[in-house]
Design a protein around this motif. Structure first.
Motif, PDB file in Angstrom:
ATOM      1  N   HIS A 121      -2.559   2.915   1.521  1.00 23.02           N
ATOM      2  CA  HIS A 121      -1.139   2.811   1.186  1.00 23.02           C
ATOM      3  C   HIS A 121      -0.956   2.510  -0.307  1.00 23.02           C
ATOM      4  O   HIS A 121      -0.138   3.145  -0.974  1.00 23.02           O
ATOM      5  CB  HIS A 121      -0.490   1.707   2.022  1.00 23.02           C
ATOM      6  N   GLN A 163       4.907   3.703  -7.253  1.00 22.57           N
ATOM      7  CA  GLN A 163       6.234   3.955  -6.682  1.00 22.57           C
ATOM      8  C   GLN A 163       6.765   2.653  -6.094  1.00 22.57           C
ATOM      9  O   GLN A 163       6.515   2.340  -4.929  1.00 22.57           O
ATOM     10  CB  GLN A 163       6.160   5.046  -5.613  1.00 22.57           C
ATOM     11  N   HIS A 216       5.186  -3.728  -7.107  1.00 20.19           N
ATOM     12  CA  HIS A 216       6.533  -3.165  -7.153  1.00 20.19           C
ATOM     13  C   HIS A 216       7.444  -3.821  -8.191  1.00 20.19           C
ATOM     14  O   HIS A 216       8.601  -3.420  -8.337  1.00 20.19           O
ATOM     15  CB  HIS A 216       7.193  -3.259  -5.771  1.00 20.19           C
ATOM     16  N   TYR A 239       0.734   4.944  -3.180  1.00 22.11           N
ATOM     17  CA  TYR A 239       2.063   4.611  -3.712  1.00 22.11           C
ATOM     18  C   TYR A 239       2.049   3.551  -4.811  1.00 22.11           C
ATOM     19  O   TYR A 239       3.088   2.961  -5.104  1.00 22.11           O
ATOM     20  CB  TYR A 239       2.969   4.122  -2.574  1.00 22.11           C
ATOM     21  N   GLN A 299       9.432   1.261  -4.776  1.00 25.94           N
ATOM     22  CA  GLN A 299      10.114   1.125  -3.494  1.00 25.94           C
ATOM     23  C   GLN A 299       9.177   1.347  -2.314  1.00 25.94           C
ATOM     24  O   GLN A 299       9.298   0.688  -1.283  1.00 25.94           O
ATOM     25  CB  GLN A 299      11.304   2.088  -3.418  1.00 25.94           C
ATOM     26  N   LYS A 300       8.240   2.270  -2.461  1.00 25.76           N
ATOM     27  CA  LYS A 300       7.327   2.586  -1.359  1.00 25.76           C
ATOM     28  C   LYS A 300       6.157   1.605  -1.270  1.00 25.76           C
ATOM     29  O   LYS A 300       5.612   1.379  -0.188  1.00 25.76           O
ATOM     30  CB  LYS A 300       6.802   4.011  -1.505  1.00 25.76           C
TER      31      LYS A 300
END
Length: 305
Positions: free
Chosen positions: A268, A275, A202, A272, A277-278
């Motif tokens: 997961h 992405q 992230h 994501y 934030q996810k």
């Protein structure tokens, strides 16, 4: 007046959430589990367990993780990589010097607890092993090394929380070493490194801006997600391998009860990976898998079927 009270409660709740995110309580499992696993193996082979030594070692391990977390926030604040990180203790307090000295106080407390072990046993070998781990931990973010910025953090993590941590815990109970211990440490080391690996997905933009060449920066998020899947699978493959070779008892296959957690982690991140934030909570899913896989493996080693 009612609005002011509501706002105060809301701000207080946010502050508590920020502090919990900054302190990272789940991360302290990376001290508890290796020390416990090394102690389990010592008990499995010697039939003896010194609870005083175990408690002192556990205390020192928790203090060392606190030192690492706080000092890393300090070192990252110097490079500017945490400028957008709201969960940095330095950013929350606005007092880098205070955080630095609190971290050093934690390290001093850990060394004091380890010294108590050395004094009780009249053997200082365990301190040498832990100081080696601390030195490697410092090189991760600390100047002038900053090896984490070169993408070497996962290797350091594997060594510190795998072979070295388990060996130190085992040595604190037996004043010896074991090949079986090193075999087990490969699995614990990999599962610990997955936590750090997941923490990069992230923050690719911040890492690039600060010149940090994390594995995800080097590989890209898609390839990184595939690498994560491979290393997660390797934990189960290695368990089967060590069982076939006779290092592990058949009961060690209880680790396969952690497969749902492993699947959740891999799916997961695969979904994501690009992405921020996810995918940011993937490191906590990795902690969950780390805990379940380690607990089931430890239980299997205690049962010895």
């Amino acid at each position: 007046m009612r609005l002011t009270r509501f706002q105060n409660k809301f701000v207080k709740k946010i502050n508590i959430s920020l502090w919990l995110a900054a302190i990272k309580p789940p991360i302290y499992t990376v001290a508890i589990i290796p020390i416990t696993m090394g102690t389990i193996i010592a008990y499995r082979e010697s039939g003896q367990l010194n609870w005083m030594i175990f408690s002192l070692f556990l205390l020192s391990g928790i203090l060392i993780i606190a030192w690492l977390n706080l000092s890393n926030d300090v070192f990252d604040s110097e490079t500017g990589i945490d400028v957008n990180k709201t969960t940095s203790v330095v950013n929350i307090t606005g007092n880098k010097s205070l955080v630095f000295w609190v971290s050093n106080f934690c390290l001093a407390g850990a060394i004091l607890a380890l010294s108590a072990i050395g004094w009780l046993q009249q053997d200082w070998g365990v301190i040498g092993l832990v100081l080696l781990a601390c030195f490697l931990g410092y090189t991760y973010q600390g100047p002038p090394f900053r090896l984490g910025y070169q993408g070497l953090g996962e290797i350091i993590c594997f060594l510190c929380f795998g072979p070295i941590a388990l060996s130190a815990a085992y040595y604190s109970q037996t004043q010896g070493f074991s090949w079986f211990l090193l075999v087990t440490s490969t699995i614990i080391g990999i599962s610990t490194s997955l936590i750090l690996f997941c923490s990069h997905f992230h923050q690719v933009e911040d890492d690039l801006a600060a010149g940090k060449r994390s594995p995800i920066v080097r590989l890209g998020t898609k390839t990184g997600a595939n690498v994560l899947a491979g290393f997660t699978a390797s934990i189960f493959i290695l368990t089967i391998f060590w069982t076939i070779l006779g290092y592990f008892p058949l009961s060690s296959l209880l680790i396969f009860l952690s497969l749902p957690s492993a699947y959740q982690l891999v799916r997961h991140v695969q979904t994501y990976h690009n992405q921020p934030q996810k995918v940011s909570n993937s490191k906590f899913i990795a902690v969950q898998f780390y805990c379940w896989s380690s607990c089931f493996l430890g239980l299997g080693l205690l049962i010895i079927i």
